[in-house]
Design an enzyme around this catalytic site. Structure first.
Site, PDB file in Angstrom:
ATOM      1  N   GLY A  71       1.064  -0.944  -0.292  1.00 49.67           N
ATOM      2  CA  GLY A  71       0.217   0.145   0.112  1.00 49.67           C
ATOM      3  C   GLY A  71       0.576   1.534  -0.012  1.00 49.67           C
ATOM      4  N   ASN A 151      -8.453   3.826   8.152  1.00 50.97           N
ATOM      5  CA  ASN A 151      -7.802   2.315   8.972  1.00 50.97           C
ATOM      6  C   ASN A 151      -8.206   2.776  10.825  1.00 50.97           C
ATOM      7  OD1 ASN A 151      -5.993   4.595   7.886  1.00 50.97           O
ATOM      8  ND2 ASN A 151      -4.586   3.609   9.753  1.00 50.97           N
ATOM      9  N   GLN A 179      -7.612  -0.463   2.805  1.00 49.59           N
ATOM     10  CA  GLN A 179      -8.729  -0.715   4.524  1.00 49.59           C
ATOM     11  C   GLN A 179      -9.751  -1.590   3.354  1.00 49.59           C
ATOM     12  OE1 GLN A 179      -7.976  -1.646   6.751  1.00 49.59           O
ATOM     13  NE2 GLN A 179      -6.128  -0.924   6.897  1.00 49.59           N
ATOM     14  N   HIS A 201      -1.677  -7.135   1.829  1.00 52.15           N
ATOM     15  CA  HIS A 201      -1.672  -8.489   4.338  1.00 52.15           C
ATOM     16  C   HIS A 201      -3.227  -7.870   4.410  1.00 52.15           C
ATOM     17  CE1 HIS A 201      -0.066  -4.433   6.883  1.00 52.15           C
ATOM     18  NE2 HIS A 201       0.493  -4.069   5.345  1.00 52.15           N
ATOM     19  N   CYS A 322       0.606   7.614  24.387  1.00 52.47           N
ATOM     20  CA  CYS A 322       1.355   9.125  25.566  1.00 52.47           C
ATOM     21  C   CYS A 322       2.583   8.887  25.259  1.00 52.47           C
ATOM     22  CB  CYS A 322       0.863   8.150  26.902  1.00 52.47           C
ATOM     23  SG  CYS A 322       1.225   9.225  28.620  1.00 52.47           S
TER      24      CYS A 322
HETATM   25  C1  LIG Z   1      -5.313   3.337   5.197  1.00 53.10           C
HETATM   26  C2  LIG Z   1      -3.730   2.416   4.623  1.00 53.10           C
HETATM   27  N1  LIG Z   1      -3.360   2.719   3.344  1.00 53.10           N
HETATM   28  C3  LIG Z   1      -1.666   2.747   2.987  1.00 53.10           C
HETATM   29  C4  LIG Z   1      -1.344   1.031   4.181  1.00 53.10           C
HETATM   30  C5  LIG Z   1       0.185   0.636   3.534  1.00 53.10           C
HETATM   31  O1  LIG Z   1      -0.581  -0.053   2.910  1.00 53.10           O
HETATM   32  P1  LIG Z   1       1.646  -0.659   2.859  1.00 53.10           P
HETATM   33  O2  LIG Z   1       1.114  -1.532   4.326  1.00 53.10           O
HETATM   34  O3  LIG Z   1       1.047  -2.261   2.296  1.00 53.10           O
HETATM   35  O4  LIG Z   1       2.411  -0.648   2.861  1.00 53.10           O
HETATM   36  C6  LIG Z   1      -2.163   1.263   5.689  1.00 53.10           C
HETATM   37  C7  LIG Z   1      -1.828  -0.314   5.916  1.00 53.10           C
HETATM   38  O5  LIG Z   1      -1.565   0.043   7.626  1.00 53.10           O
HETATM   39  C8  LIG Z   1      -4.118   1.537   5.815  1.00 53.10           C
HETATM   40  O6  LIG Z   1      -4.016   1.375   6.438  1.00 53.10           O
END
Ligand SMILES: Cc1ncc(COP(=O)(O)O)c(C=O)c1O
Length: 375
Positions: A71, A151, A179, A201, A322
């Site tokens: 991503g 996310n 997501q 993933h 925190c």
């Molecule tokens: C909305 C969103 N975009 C991009 C990513 C990044 O993807 P990657 O972990 O495959 O680089 C994530 C991963 O947490 C995500 O939740």
């Protein structure tokens, strides 16, 4: 100790069908998919089958799918690719205040190279107002990037409406669907998008693989220059293992029927929390426009990380951190205007294909030991 995994938005286990395809790839497809001899045949076939599977899920042509490392790379490719492909003297990009760091950081980088970035605000449910998008467009706007589903809180954006506005102005539209793929429909022509990010993933494929959908005719400068792989758009010999895995995961993701079960389970989870804790639990997302698997709740008066630490064996996420004794809300909750005393208790539970009723009941019970019960 019992282990309960409620962090499917962070990553998913590899589906057995995906693992089976990976085993085939390891055993049968060692050749270079681009070689001109017999050894390339199984490798090439597996990569192209996978491309077709991704395309089928998105409702696009196979040549519009470029495999990436995930991503983050897909998002970087969309943003930087559009920026470097544009010949304009002034380049303006519009995005939102609740994007993943894989959008925020490349935008900040492009700012340093002279791009102007507009960060659209969101309402208390995490949604942007398409009118704000309309007003933000200038003659220099080269790209609009709005995430499909968030996310942290799961809020789904009005992508169809936003993409239509972009189209009316002749501006490319990207959505980060990392997501949403596999959770809700993500057909590119129904959404109306030109660019769409997939992260393997998050949909039961391994880490380190993803794809970028690039509508035919959308100009992007490659991020990785080299030989002519992926139609000259992303150099580097494709990983047969990983692309085959992503393809199989996309084939499985076409069937969204289990998401109905997951959604019903998530909703029962929320009802159980309300019954148990009354107004000491608050929902952090849009009541309808949200992912079916995500439950972001604030446990008022608590610190999310402390709650999770008390839930022995339960894997979930928090929406605050925190630092030096100070609670800092995630930028998403901050943009939604969540009050610090509410946001500091935010916990994200994200369910998936493996989540059972029994696990949710166990977590509700375990929460009762951490939080005082309602009356
Ligand atoms: C909305 C969103 N975009 C991009 C990513 C990044 O993807 P990657 O972990 O495959 O680089 C994530 C991963 O947490 C995500 O939740």
């Amino acid at each position: 100790m019992r282990r309960i995994y409620l962090d499917y938005n962070a990553s998913t286990p590899i589906a057995p069908e995906v693992a089976a395809v990976m085993r085939d790839a390891m055993e049968d497809a060692f050749g270079n998919p681009s070689s001109p001899h017999w050894a390339s045949v199984p490798a090439h076939r597996m990569v192209e089958t996978a491309r077709g599977q991704v395309a089928d899920l998105l409702g696009c042509a196979p040549e519009e799918v470029v495999f990436t490392s995930g991503g983050s790379e897909s998002n970087n490719f969309a943003l930087k690719g559009a920026f470097f492909a544009s010949k304009r003297a002034h380049r303006h990009i519009i995005t939102t205040q609740i994007e993943h760091p894989a959008i925020v950081s490349p935008c900040r980088f492009l700012e340093r190279l002279g791009a102007e970035i507009t960060w659209l605000p969101v309402d208390g449910t995490g949604r942007i107002n398409p009118d704000d998008l309309r007003k933000a467009i200038t003659p220099d706007t080269i790209l609009i990037s709005v995430m499909h589903a968030n996310n942290e809180v799961g809020t789904v954006q009005p992508i169809e409406e936003c993409a239509q506005i972009a189209r009316q102005h002749g501006i490319s539209f990207h959505t980060d669907a990392a997501q949403s793929v596999g959770k809700i429909p993500t057909r590119v022509n129904e959404l109306g998008v030109d660019l769409l990010t997939i992260a393997g993933h998050k949909l039961y494929a391994p880490k380190g693989v993803g794809a970028l959908y690039i509508r035919n005719g959308t100009e992007l400068e490659p991020l990785i220059h080299g030989a002519g792989h992926e139609g000259g758009r992303r150099a580097g010999t494709e990983s047969v293992l990983l692309t085959a895995a992503l393809g199989q995961a996309c084939a499985l993701a076409a069937d969204l029927s289990d998401m109905e079960r997951v959604k019903a389970l998530r909703d029962r989870f929320w009802i159980a929390l309300q019954e148990r804790f009354g107004n000491r639990v608050i929902l952090n997302f849009h009541p309808e426009q949200r992912l079916p698997n995500t439950l972001n709740v604030s446990l008022v008066g608590c610190v999310g990380a402390e709650v999770l630490a008390g839930l022995d064996g339960v894997a979930a996420s928090t929406g605050s951190a925190c630092h030096a004794g100070r609670i800092e809300l995630s930028p998403v909750l901050e943009a939604m205007g969540v009050a610090p005393e509410v946001g500091m208790g935010a916990v994200r539970f994200s369910l998936g294909h493996g989540t059972t009723d029994e696990e949710i009941a166990t977590v509700v019970e375990a929460l009762s030991n951490v939080l005082p019960s309602n009356g």
